[in-house]
Motif scaffolding. Structure first.
Motif, PDB file in Angstrom:
ATOM      1  N   ARG A 174     -25.202 -16.040  34.996  1.00 56.39           N
ATOM      2  CA  ARG A 174     -24.537 -15.343  34.217  1.00 56.39           C
ATOM      3  C   ARG A 174     -25.495 -15.450  33.028  1.00 56.39           C
ATOM      4  N   GLN A 175     -25.976 -13.944  32.943  1.00 53.85           N
ATOM      5  CA  GLN A 175     -27.122 -13.920  31.322  1.00 53.85           C
ATOM      6  C   GLN A 175     -27.406 -13.085  31.183  1.00 53.85           C
ATOM      7  N   ALA A 176     -26.977 -12.097  29.945  1.00 48.73           N
ATOM      8  CA  ALA A 176     -26.931 -10.953  29.952  1.00 48.73           C
ATOM      9  C   ALA A 176     -28.282 -10.072  29.522  1.00 48.73           C
TER      10      ALA A 176
ATOM     11  N   LEU B  61     -32.776 -13.732  48.007  1.00 48.02           N
ATOM     12  CA  LEU B  61     -31.907 -12.841  46.914  1.00 48.02           C
ATOM     13  C   LEU B  61     -30.780 -13.068  47.201  1.00 48.02           C
ATOM     14  N   ARG B  62     -29.925 -12.459  47.564  1.00 47.90           N
ATOM     15  CA  ARG B  62     -28.076 -12.768  48.175  1.00 47.90           C
ATOM     16  C   ARG B  62     -28.379 -14.216  48.430  1.00 47.90           C
ATOM     17  N   ALA B  63     -29.060 -15.435  48.552  1.00 47.49           N
ATOM     18  CA  ALA B  63     -28.579 -16.171  49.034  1.00 47.49           C
ATOM     19  C   ALA B  63     -28.876 -17.132  47.968  1.00 47.49           C
ATOM     20  N   GLN B  64     -29.013 -16.905  46.236  1.00 49.26           N
ATOM     21  CA  GLN B  64     -29.755 -17.632  44.974  1.00 49.26           C
ATOM     22  C   GLN B  64     -28.363 -17.597  44.777  1.00 49.26           C
TER      23      GLN B  64
ATOM     24  N   PRO C   7     -26.831 -13.401  42.328  1.00 55.48           N
ATOM     25  CA  PRO C   7     -26.379 -11.984  42.830  1.00 55.48           C
ATOM     26  C   PRO C   7     -25.192 -11.936  41.456  1.00 55.48           C
ATOM     27  N   ASP C   8     -25.400 -12.660  40.132  1.00 48.78           N
ATOM     28  CA  ASP C   8     -24.495 -12.335  39.734  1.00 48.78           C
ATOM     29  C   ASP C   8     -23.345 -11.095  39.455  1.00 48.78           C
ATOM     30  N   PRO C   9     -22.263 -10.579  39.650  1.00 52.05           N
ATOM     31  CA  PRO C   9     -21.486  -9.629  39.442  1.00 52.05           C
ATOM     32  C   PRO C   9     -21.692  -8.393  38.628  1.00 52.05           C
ATOM     33  N   GLU C  10     -21.790  -9.395  36.826  1.00 55.85           N
ATOM     34  CA  GLU C  10     -21.838  -9.183  35.869  1.00 55.85           C
ATOM     35  C   GLU C  10     -23.510  -8.448  35.093  1.00 55.85           C
ATOM     36  N   THR C  11     -23.285  -9.914  35.563  1.00 60.54           N
ATOM     37  CA  THR C  11     -24.842  -9.647  34.655  1.00 60.54           C
ATOM     38  C   THR C  11     -26.064  -9.770  35.625  1.00 60.54           C
ATOM     39  N   GLY C  12     -26.138  -9.921  36.919  1.00 60.04           N
ATOM     40  CA  GLY C  12     -26.969  -9.439  37.811  1.00 60.04           C
ATOM     41  C   GLY C  12     -26.857  -8.595  38.326  1.00 60.04           C
ATOM     42  N   ILE C  13     -27.366  -8.583  39.463  1.00 63.00           N
ATOM     43  CA  ILE C  13     -27.326  -7.389  40.909  1.00 63.00           C
ATOM     44  C   ILE C  13     -26.192  -7.618  42.335  1.00 63.00           C
ATOM     45  N   GLY C  14     -25.172  -8.810  41.599  1.00 63.46           N
ATOM     46  CA  GLY C  14     -24.691  -8.497  42.719  1.00 63.46           C
ATOM     47  C   GLY C  14     -23.908  -7.211  43.237  1.00 63.46           C
ATOM     48  N   ARG C  15     -23.943  -5.887  42.483  1.00 63.52           N
ATOM     49  CA  ARG C  15     -22.635  -5.752  42.935  1.00 63.52           C
ATOM     50  C   ARG C  15     -23.405  -4.810  44.355  1.00 63.52           C
TER      51      ARG C  15
END
Ligand code: HEC
Ligand code: HEC
Length: 308
Positions: free
Chosen positions: A146-148, A139-142, A86-94
């Motif tokens: 941050r990894q591009a 998935l949201r709970a993981q 769920p990282d907002p920048e590099t994952g699917i957080g948004r």
């Protein structure tokens, strides 16, 4: 001598056993993660059954869970799995849950671009709504990492997302899983686990030149499967290695990786067992075996010489 008249009514113990059987086999109780009341716990089970960890974790290079970057070599080039934490920048957080469902069921990104079928959405489209919701909750709970994402190393024209439309027309039906009421519960559960979650056919089926699964060779093995190695036939044809395996042999194999001869599987199937099928309940592993044993037997293709 006369035989007892046919029983009109089932004896009570048989009725009780029949009703209890699916519960016993699939463990319809609180202790079973597959049916837990907690969606995150249920999602953890779906996540294992779907093999998400294997592809989305670069275990070889000690990558963080689900942060992606695992190379998936195919005849079309090497795909790199993306970060699904769920990282907002590099994952699917948004992402919204609807974005997630669209990716899994339609093979489309939030912006509407096609995903390459190296992401097995052809199978995942068949995941039930309840399992999909639980998977999203998990998935949201993981923890976010941050990894591009690494760009795929796939040459033209296979790198064209637009071209995947043509591929989808040919090889992607997007249909939901439909249980067959004429078949026993275990068979249906096995069919669901194999075709929707376990995506076993993705490796165990020969592909054509466009990378589509050959529909007349489902589960009959592949001479140039994932990572260029051959993958065995898992239909019950006498030319297949597992034709002599019992249901229990198959269930034990996907639980421990040990064949009936006492050898241990390695490579890609080793990963499948270690990261996915060994987490399944005994009832679910047996259901997979029941389903595999019922497949139409298909003769194995002659093996190509293997380069290691
Ligand atoms: C066989 C390997 C494989 C398996 C198994 C797999 N994935 Fe993927 N997944 C990929 C690849 C490769 C992509 C990138 C596809 C592309 O770029 O077009 C992807 C993309 C995604 C995306 C889109 C991410 C983004 O940033 O756009 C999501 C979400 C996803 N996978 C979730 C899952 C879940 C949940 C599971 C388990 C049910 C799963 N995947 C199992 C290989 C896999
Ligand atoms: C990523 C590719 C891949 C996926 C996905 C996969 N398999 Fe396999 N499987 C293999 C390979 C490769 C082997 C051969 C391993 C070996 O030789 O040790 C194998 C071996 C097997 C065998 C033993 C066959 C024999 O003759 O020895 C069985 C049974 C099996 N797989 C069942 C399954 C089931 C059930 C699933 C789905 C839950 C599955 N596989 C998913 C690649 C895969």
């Amino acid at each position: 001598m006369t035989f007892p008249p046919p029983q009109r009514q089932w004896p009570a113990w048989l009725v009780a056993l029949t009703l209890a059987w699916p519960a016993a086999a699939f463990g319809q109780n609180a202790a079973n993660p597959a049916v837990s009341a907690d969606p995150v716990q249920r999602g953890a089970y779906v996540f294992r059954a779907g093999g998400c960890f294997e592809c989305h974790t670069d275990t070889k290079n000690k990558g963080q869970p689900l942060a992606g970057g695992r190379g998936l070599p195919t005849p079309f080039g090497t795909f790199f799995s993306p970060n699904i934490t769920p990282d907002p920048e590099t994952g699917i957080g948004r992402w919204s849950e609807a974005d997630f469902v669209k990716a899994m069921r339609k093979g489309l990104s939030p912006a509407g671009e096609n995903y390459f079928p190296s992401f097995p959405y052809t199978a995942f489209a068949k995941i039930t709504d309840a399992d999909m919701q639980a998977l999203w909750a998990y998935l949201r709970a993981q923890p976010p990492v941050r990894q591009a994402n690494k760009p795929h190393d796939v040459p033209f024209p296979f790198n064209l997302r637009l071209a995947v439309w043509g591929w989808k027309l040919l090889y992607f039906d997007g249909k939901p899983f439909v249980a067959d009421p004429a078949k026993p519960a275990a068979w249906n559960r096995g069919a669901y686990l194999v075709n929707a979650l376990g995506h076993c056919g993705e490796c165990h089926t020969q592909r054509n030149l466009l990378g589509g699964l050959k529909s007349d060779r489902m589960f009959a093995g592949s001479t140039d499967g994932a990572e260029g190695k051959s993958v065995p036939n898992i239909t019950p044809h006498p030319s297949a290695g597992i034709s002599r395996w019992s249901e229990k042999d198959i269930a034990d194999f996907i639980g421990s990786g040990m064949t009936p001869d006492g050898d241990f599987t390695g490579g890609l199937m080793g990963d499948v067992v270690a990261e996915s099928t060994k987490y399944l309940t005994a009832g679910d592993r047996l259901a997979i075996a029941v389903y595999l044993k019922s497949l139409p037997p298909i003769e194995s293709l002659p093996r190509k010489p293997q380069s290691q």
